[in-house]
Scaffold this motif. Structure first.
Motif, PDB file in Angstrom:
ATOM      1  N   MET A 115       0.841  -1.202   0.000  1.00 16.98           N
ATOM      2  CA  MET A 115       0.000   0.000   0.000  1.00 16.98           C
ATOM      3  C   MET A 115       0.878   1.254   0.000  1.00 16.98           C
ATOM      4  N   LYS A 116       0.568   2.200  -0.892  1.00 20.84           N
ATOM      5  CA  LYS A 116       1.387   3.398  -1.023  1.00 20.84           C
ATOM      6  C   LYS A 116       1.217   4.309   0.191  1.00 20.84           C
ATOM      7  N   GLN A 117       2.353   4.801   0.704  1.00 25.19           N
ATOM      8  CA  GLN A 117       2.299   5.698   1.850  1.00 25.19           C
ATOM      9  C   GLN A 117       1.881   7.101   1.416  1.00 25.19           C
ATOM     10  N   THR A 118       1.081   7.737   2.242  1.00 29.36           N
ATOM     11  CA  THR A 118       0.698   9.129   2.004  1.00 29.36           C
ATOM     12  C   THR A 118       1.402  10.015   3.025  1.00 29.36           C
ATOM     13  N   ALA A 119       1.439  11.305   2.742  1.00 31.58           N
ATOM     14  CA  ALA A 119       2.068  12.231   3.684  1.00 31.58           C
ATOM     15  C   ALA A 119       1.354  12.180   5.028  1.00 31.58           C
ATOM     16  N   GLU A 120       0.023  12.048   4.984  1.00 34.37           N
ATOM     17  CA  GLU A 120      -0.756  12.003   6.223  1.00 34.37           C
ATOM     18  C   GLU A 120      -0.417  10.768   7.051  1.00 34.37           C
ATOM     19  N   SER A 121      -0.300   9.621   6.391  1.00 33.93           N
ATOM     20  CA  SER A 121      -0.021   8.387   7.142  1.00 33.93           C
ATOM     21  C   SER A 121       1.400   8.390   7.710  1.00 33.93           C
ATOM     22  N   VAL A 122       2.358   8.889   6.919  1.00 30.33           N
ATOM     23  CA  VAL A 122       3.746   8.949   7.401  1.00 30.33           C
ATOM     24  C   VAL A 122       3.838   9.883   8.605  1.00 30.33           C
ATOM     25  N   TRP A 123       3.249  11.068   8.465  1.00 29.07           N
ATOM     26  CA  TRP A 123       3.338  12.044   9.542  1.00 29.07           C
ATOM     27  C   TRP A 123       2.567  11.589  10.779  1.00 29.07           C
ATOM     28  N   SER A 124       1.444  10.921  10.564  1.00 23.90           N
ATOM     29  CA  SER A 124       0.654  10.410  11.683  1.00 23.90           C
ATOM     30  C   SER A 124       1.456   9.409  12.508  1.00 23.90           C
ATOM     31  N   ASN A 125       2.190   8.531  11.839  1.00 21.02           N
ATOM     32  CA  ASN A 125       3.028   7.549  12.544  1.00 21.02           C
ATOM     33  C   ASN A 125       4.196   8.240  13.253  1.00 21.02           C
ATOM     34  N   CYS A 126       4.749   9.270  12.591  1.00 26.45           N
ATOM     35  CA  CYS A 126       5.835  10.035  13.227  1.00 26.45           C
ATOM     36  C   CYS A 126       5.340  10.691  14.522  1.00 26.45           C
ATOM     37  N   LEU A 127       4.131  11.252  14.462  1.00 25.41           N
ATOM     38  CA  LEU A 127       3.572  11.924  15.626  1.00 25.41           C
ATOM     39  C   LEU A 127       3.353  10.968  16.788  1.00 25.41           C
ATOM     40  N   LEU A 128       2.973   9.726  16.495  1.00 22.68           N
ATOM     41  CA  LEU A 128       2.776   8.735  17.567  1.00 22.68           C
ATOM     42  C   LEU A 128       4.074   8.521  18.337  1.00 22.68           C
ATOM     43  N   PHE A 129       5.175   8.458  17.590  1.00 21.77           N
ATOM     44  CA  PHE A 129       6.484   8.273  18.213  1.00 21.77           C
ATOM     45  C   PHE A 129       6.905   9.530  18.976  1.00 21.77           C
ATOM     46  N   ILE A 130       6.726  10.691  18.332  1.00 20.06           N
ATOM     47  CA  ILE A 130       7.125  11.958  18.949  1.00 20.06           C
ATOM     48  C   ILE A 130       6.350  12.202  20.240  1.00 20.06           C
ATOM     49  N   LYS A 131       5.048  11.938  20.202  1.00 25.17           N
ATOM     50  CA  LYS A 131       4.181  12.183  21.358  1.00 25.17           C
ATOM     51  C   LYS A 131       4.627  11.393  22.584  1.00 25.17           C
ATOM     52  N   ASP A 132       5.200  10.221  22.359  1.00 27.13           N
ATOM     53  CA  ASP A 132       5.658   9.377  23.467  1.00 27.13           C
ATOM     54  C   ASP A 132       6.985   9.841  24.054  1.00 27.13           C
ATOM     55  N   ASN A 133       7.642  10.779  23.370  1.00 30.42           N
ATOM     56  CA  ASN A 133       8.997  11.143  23.790  1.00 30.42           C
ATOM     57  C   ASN A 133       9.177  12.598  24.220  1.00 30.42           C
ATOM     58  N   ILE A 134       8.101  13.375  24.240  1.00 33.31           N
ATOM     59  CA  ILE A 134       8.211  14.748  24.726  1.00 33.31           C
ATOM     60  C   ILE A 134       7.014  15.058  25.623  1.00 33.31           C
ATOM     61  N   LYS A 135       7.117  16.167  26.346  1.00 34.97           N
ATOM     62  CA  LYS A 135       6.037  16.570  27.235  1.00 34.97           C
ATOM     63  C   LYS A 135       4.807  16.979  26.430  1.00 34.97           C
ATOM     64  N   PRO A 136       3.609  16.707  26.969  1.00 39.64           N
ATOM     65  CA  PRO A 136       2.369  17.030  26.249  1.00 39.64           C
ATOM     66  C   PRO A 136       2.289  18.484  25.795  1.00 39.64           C
ATOM     67  N   GLN A 137       2.780  19.388  26.658  1.00 40.00           N
ATOM     68  CA  GLN A 137       2.693  20.796  26.308  1.00 40.00           C
ATOM     69  C   GLN A 137       3.558  21.140  25.101  1.00 40.00           C
TER      70      GLN A 137
END
Length: 475
Positions: free
Chosen positions: A1-23
Motif C-alpha cells: 500500500m502506497k504511503q501518504t504524507a498524512e499516514s507517514v506524519w501520523s506515525n511520526c507523531l505517535l512516536f514523537i508524542k511518546d517522547n516529549i512533554k504534552p505541552q
C-alpha cells in the motif's frame, strides 16, 4: 500500500508524542500539516520561519529518528514555511527550506531556491539582549522576596506572588494582576516572582517586559513583515511578566495580538503576571474581551504602607546599605513620608549621602531639612478624574455636566481646560483623555488644547482661570 504524507506524519507523531512533554507536543507539533511525500522526502508545512528554526534547534534529532522509522535511512525532510504578507500588497506565500542539519538528514538533491538569501535563515525576530536559543529573562536579581517587606498594605499580593512562584501556571492566580499607585512595589513584586521561579525551575522560560516595549516590538514586527514570528516567540514563554499593562490603552492592534498570545499561554497552562496603575474595572480604552481575561485570576492591590511597614522598609534598607541610624530619625521619616516606598527610600538615600559627603552625623535637624525639601519638591500625582473634579468645583458645576454634550460656552471651556490639563499633567494618550472626558475622540482633545493655547495669548480672564487652576492642581 502506497504511503501518504498524512499516514507517514501520523506515525511520526505517535512516536514523537511518546517522547516529549504534552505541552511541547501541543505547541510545536500539532500546528504542523503534512503536505506530500515523494520517495524518501517528506514535506511538512509550518506556520512561520521562527517555528521552522525552533524545530531545527530543539527537535531535529527526534524528527530524524521518527522519520527514519517510517522512510528508512535515506529519509529527508523539507519545511514548507508560511511567509506572512498580511500587511503588504502581496498575497501570502510559502517558501521551501530543507532541514539545515546535514548530519541527521542527507539533503542531497534538495536545494534552497536561488531567490532565497541564506541570511533569511536567521531568526527574523530579534529582541535586543535576547538570544535565539537561550532567552534571557530580563529580570533584575536585586528584586527579591527577601527585600520586599510584608505588611497589611501588600499581604494579599505578596502571598499570591509566593504561591505563583512555587507553582507557576498551577494555581487559580492566573493571570496575577498586581495594581496600585506609583512607587508601591509593583515592579519589584512582579520581578521577585520571576526571580524565584527561575531559581526553583531553571528549565522554565521566564520573560519580563514592559507593555511599552512589547508595543514597540509589535510595531517593528509589522514593519518587518514578521508578525507571525513575533506571536510564536511569545507563545513559547512559560512565565510572561508584563509591566504597566495600562500602556496598552487605546492601542487596538497591540491589544488584539496580546489577546491571542494571552489566550494561548493561559490555555496551555503557562503563567501570566501583569502590573497596572489601576484595577481592571478602572482601565480605559482596553477591549472588554481583554479586560475579561485580566479578571480571570486574581487582582491584588498594593496600597500605601502603614507606619509599621514604613519603619520596617527603612530598617531593611539600612541593613542592606550597612548603616546605623537612630530610631527617632527612622520614625520621623516614617511619620512624614507616607505616600510610597520609593519616596521613603529616596529620603533615606539623601540623608546618608548628606551625612557622608559633608562629614555630618545623623541628626534630627538634618533629617527635618531633607524631609522638608523632599516633600516640597515631590510633585503631586494627578489623575484625569482628579483634574475633572478640581475644574468642575472651580466652575461650580458637577463632573457630569462638564462631560455632557452641551455647547454652552462656559461648560465647553471647562471641558477644554480639563483636556488641556490632562494632556499637560498625565501620561495618558489623547484617545484615553477623550474617552474619560465625555467619550470624545483624540481629535477633539487636540482641538481643545490648541484652543486653550490660543486663548491664553488673547484672553486675560481665561489666562487667570488657567493660573488659578494650576495652583489648585499642584499645591
Amino acid at each position: 500500500m502506497k504511503q501518504t504524507a498524512e499516514s507517514v506524519w501520523s506515525n511520526c507523531l505517535l512516536f514523537i508524542k511518546d517522547n516529549i512533554k504534552p505541552q511541547a507536543y501541543k505547541t510545536w507539533f500539532e500546528p504542523i500539516k503534512p503536505m506530500k511525500v515523494t520517495n524518501d522526502v517528506l514535506t511538512i508545512q509550518v506556520p512561520s520561519k521562527f517555528f521552522f528554526e525552533w524545530l531545527e534547534e530543539h527537535y531535529i534529532k527526534l524528527l530524524r529518528v521518527a522519520l527514519v522509522k517510517e522512510l528508512g535511512e535515506n529519509a529527508k525532510l523539507v519545511y514548507d514555511v508560511k511567509m506572512e504578507n498580511s500587511y503588504s500588497s502581496k498575497k501570502p506565500h510559502t517558501v521551501k527550506f530543507p532541514s539545515s542539519n546535514r548530519k541527521p538528514f542527507n539533503s542531497q538533491g534538495v536545494t534552497v531556491p536561488l531567490e532565497i538569501d541564506k541570511h533569511e535563515l536567521k531568526n527574523p525576530f530579534v529582541i535586543p539582549g535576547i538570544q535565539k536559543v537561550k532567552i534571557e529573562s530580563q529580570l533584575n536579581p536585586n528584586y527579591s522576596f527577601d527585600n520586599f517587606i510584608e505588611g497589611e498594605s501588600n499581604r494579599l499580593a505578596r502571598s499570591a506572588g509566593l504561591a505563583v512562584s512555587n507553582k507557576p501556571g498551577g494555581t487559580s492566580f492566573n493571570p496575577l494582576l498586581i495594581y496600585g499607585g506609583v512607587g508601591l512595589g509593583k515592579t519589584h513584586l512582579a520581578q521577585a516572582i520571576g526571580v524565584r521561579i527561575k531559581d526553583k525551575y531553571p528549565e522554565r522560560t521566564v520573560l519580563y517586559i514592559s507593555a511599552e516595549k512589547f508595543t514597540q516590538q509589535f510595531i517593528d514586527s509589522i514593519k518587518g513583515n514578521t508578525r507571525n514570528d513575533f506571536i510564536h516567540f511569545y507563545q513559547m514563554i512559560d512565565v510572561l511578566i508584563v509591566d504597566d499593562v495600562q500602556f496598552l490603552s487605546g492601542k487596538a492592534g497591540t491589544q488584539d495580538v496580546f489577546f491571542h498570545i494571552f489566550n494561548h499561554l493561559h490555555q496551555n497552562g503557562k503563567q501570566v503576571i501583569l502590573t497596572s496603575d489601576k484595577a481592571p474595572v478602572d482601565m480605559q480604552d482596553i477591549e472588554q474581551r481583554l479586560l475579561s481575561r485580566f479578571k480571570w485570576g486574581l487582582s491584588a492591590e498594593l496600597v500605601s504602607p502603614e507606619f509599621e511597614t514604613r519603619v520596617s522598609i527603612l530598617k531593611n534598607k539600612m541593613f542592606r546599605d550597612g548603616v546605623d541610624i537612630p530610631d527617632e530619625i527612622v520614625e520621623y521619616i516614617a511619620k512624614n513620608i507616607k505616600t510610597n516606598v520609593r519616596e521613603l527610600e529616596g529620603v533615606l538615600i539623601s540623608l546618608i549621602a548628606q551625612a557622608s559627603f559633608n562629614h555630618k552625623e545623623f541628626t534630627l535637624q538634618l533629617t527635618k531639612q531633607i524631609v522638608d525639601k523632599f516633600v516640597k519638591n515631590t510633585k503631586k500625582e494627578v489623575s484625569i478624574d482628579y483634574i475633572q473634579k478640581v475644574i468642575s468645583k472651580y466652575f461650580e458645576m458637577d463632573v457630569t455636566t462638564l462631560q455632557s454634550k452641551t455647547r454652552k460656552r462656559h461648560i465647553v471651556q471647562a471641558r477644554q481646560l480639563a483636556m488641556y490639563f490632562s494632556k499637560r499633567m498625565t501620561k495618558a494618550s489623547l484617545a484615553s483623555i477623550g474617552s474619560q472626558i465625555g467619550s470624545r475622540d483624540h481629535a477633539t482633545v487636540l482641538h481643545a488644547c490648541k484652543t486653550v493655547d490660543n486663548l491664553l495669548e488673547t484672553d486675560k480672564q481665561f489666562k487667570k482661570y488657567v493660573e488659578e487652576i494650576t495652583k489648585k492642581l499642584t499645591f
